[in-house]
Structure formats: structure tokens, C-alpha cells
Design a protein around this motif. Sequence first.
Motif, short mmCIF file in Angstrom:
data_model
loop_
_atom_site.label_atom_id
_atom_site.label_comp_id
_atom_site.label_asym_id
_atom_site.label_seq_id
_atom_site.Cartn_x
_atom_site.Cartn_y
_atom_site.Cartn_z
N ALA A 269 42.95 128.80 35.89
CA ALA A 269 43.99 129.58 36.08
C ALA A 269 43.65 130.84 36.50
O ALA A 269 44.53 131.60 37.31
CB ALA A 269 44.90 129.43 34.73
N ALA A 270 42.60 131.34 36.09
CA ALA A 270 42.15 132.67 36.39
C ALA A 270 41.75 132.65 37.99
O ALA A 270 42.07 133.72 38.57
CB ALA A 270 41.06 133.07 35.45
N ASP B 76 47.81 119.13 30.92
CA ASP B 76 47.79 120.40 31.61
C ASP B 76 46.81 120.45 32.82
O ASP B 76 47.22 120.96 34.04
CB ASP B 76 47.57 121.48 30.81
N HIS C 112 48.12 120.92 36.87
CA HIS C 112 47.58 121.98 37.60
C HIS C 112 46.91 121.35 38.99
O HIS C 112 46.99 122.00 40.14
CB HIS C 112 46.43 122.68 36.69
N LYS D 27 44.77 132.43 39.89
CA LYS D 27 45.48 133.67 40.13
C LYS D 27 44.91 134.81 41.21
O LYS D 27 45.50 135.34 41.70
CB LYS D 27 45.54 134.56 38.81
N ALA E 264 41.86 127.41 31.27
CA ALA E 264 41.78 128.74 31.48
C ALA E 264 40.98 129.42 32.55
O ALA E 264 41.52 130.34 33.36
CB ALA E 264 41.53 129.48 30.10
N TYR F 63 39.64 122.74 37.24
CA TYR F 63 40.64 121.71 36.59
C TYR F 63 40.25 120.26 36.50
O TYR F 63 40.33 119.54 35.64
CB TYR F 63 42.07 121.78 37.46
N ASP G 33 40.15 122.88 27.54
CA ASP G 33 41.34 124.03 27.50
C ASP G 33 40.31 125.44 28.08
O ASP G 33 41.12 126.00 28.84
CB ASP G 33 41.56 124.64 25.97
N ARG G 34 39.29 125.59 27.68
CA ARG G 34 38.40 126.44 28.40
C ARG G 34 38.53 126.50 29.85
O ARG G 34 38.55 127.42 30.66
CB ARG G 34 37.01 126.57 27.66
#
Length: 313
Positions: free
Chosen positions: A171-172, A198, A202, A175, A168, A186, A164-165
Motif C-alpha cells: 500500500a505504501a 485484502d 488489492h 501510494k 502494508a 501483494y 499484513d506486513r
Amino acid sequence: MPQKSIIFFGALFFIYLAGGLIADEGWSYYMKKAEKQFAAEQYGFALENYARVLDRRPHETAALNRVAAIYLKRNEKRTALEYLSRSIAADPRQPDVQNAAGELKEFFADYPAAFHHYMAAIGADPSHLHARINLVRYYAALHDSAKASEHFEVCARLGKAEGDRLVAMGAAEEKKGNTIEALALYTQAVGKSPAHLDAFFHIVELYRRAGDPEAAILTLDRVKEIRPDLEKAYVHSGYLYFAQRFSPRRKYMLEQTIINAETALELNPGNREMYFLLADVYRFMGDDVKAAKLLEKADSLFGPGPIKEIPGR
């Protein structure tokens, strides 16, 4: 005389003990030699020395497992299974060996025996990822979604916090437009948490946007391996294959589109979008009659209406 007898039997005992030590030293010598040859991929020589080990110690699981590994590399699956079976007989609490034997039993379509080995693997190690994934596939084939989900959830929990970390962080970066960094993060997430769906999706989306549908499809194939009853994987694959309908491998792309769309419908007969996708395929192939029938079926089942947007379509 009694003193001579004592000396004589003492000498015999010494010879016996020394012989045992020499024999013990002999097997370990051959084992070390075989291990070096195995590491150097000198498999023929390694087999000779593992055989010498097993002549001296028939139940030496390390040697049995190495021999099995060599025969697997040579694609001699039945022989490999024989050695795995011998290893399990010597020590049944070897989760990796139980799982490997299960996969071979499954290859030979002995599904009850495969199931037995997978269960033995998680009995020895409840967190054994590959055995759990194999059980997901086993139960998915039986259409037992509850059991498949039960085993998958155990897989999903392995390394989840770290996964999860990393997702995240990915995803940052995504972005910010740093797609290479995002992809690396990922990929790391999948490495830490091999059932992190997830992270996989991605990766699929990044490859799709980068114009690399083949890499996206290969990633989805990995998803199908760990969760063969996941409708979403087949939906995405179907659209990705259909997007390549103008490629030189047109026939293959269309066939794979149909296979994935039909599999998605088997998993969820209420997926209206797959009827439309199949209709598009048959229309593209010039079969307007079949396309019309699929559209009629979609309307008869669900009524006319807007198509739900599929992420990554």
C-alpha cells in the motif's frame, strides 16, 4: 552329527538373512531409480520401477503416492484414486494424501466420502490449508455459512502477520505510484498467507486500473476458489465482465456478467446494485422489457434511491 546340524542350520539362517538384505536392497535400489525417473518426467520408466518396489513392499506409501501422482498427470483419475486409497490404508495419517483423495472423490460426486477425507486431513494436520479451503467450499455448497466461515478463519490466520506486513508495504508503494513494486508485494502476501483477501483485492484493483480486466478476473477466480460464498468477488467479476461488453467475445462477457450478478443475488438478495447491473445487461442486449422488470423489482424491494458505490466499479 550335532555339530554338523548346527553348522547346517547356521548356514540356512545366514542365507535367509542375506536374502532378506538383498531383497531390502532391491526395493530401495528400484525406489531410487524410480525417483530419478520421476524427477526427469520419465513417467513410463518410473512406473515400471515403482511397480518393482511395490512387488517387494506393497505398503510402501512413497511409491504408492508417486504412482498416484503419475496417473493424475495422465488424467487417469480412477486409477490414481486406487493408489491413494492403498496408501491411506497403509497409513491414514497423511494429510496431503487424504486431501488429494477427497478432491478425487468430490470430482466423482461422492461428497460424503470427500468430506470424510477432508476431515481426516485436518485431523492429521489442523493447519492443512487446502483441506480447510475444500471444507469451506463443501459447507458453502450446503449454505452453512457458519461452518464455512469457521474453516476459512483458520486459513486466514495462516501467515496473517507476514501477509499484513507485506500488504502494508504494498500500500505504501502504491501510494507513491510504484504499482509494479506494489503488485509484487501483494503477490508475496498471497504467497505467505494464501487466504489473505485484502491482498487479493488489492491485486484485482491494480489490474483493473492498469486496464487488464482478464488478469483481474483470474485473480477473482482464485478468491472464489478459497471463498466461494464471498459476494464481493462475484460483484467485482460482474462489473469487470460487463466492462468488456464491446469486446469480440461479447456474448461470453455478457453471459458471465449475468452468472456473476445472479450468484451475488443468491448470496445476498438485498444487493440492489446487482438488479441495476442485470438491467443494464438486458438493456444492452435489446431486451428492454426484462430490463424494466428488473428495475421495477429493485424499486419494489428497496424503493427508489441512490445506488451504493462499489469499489472498483
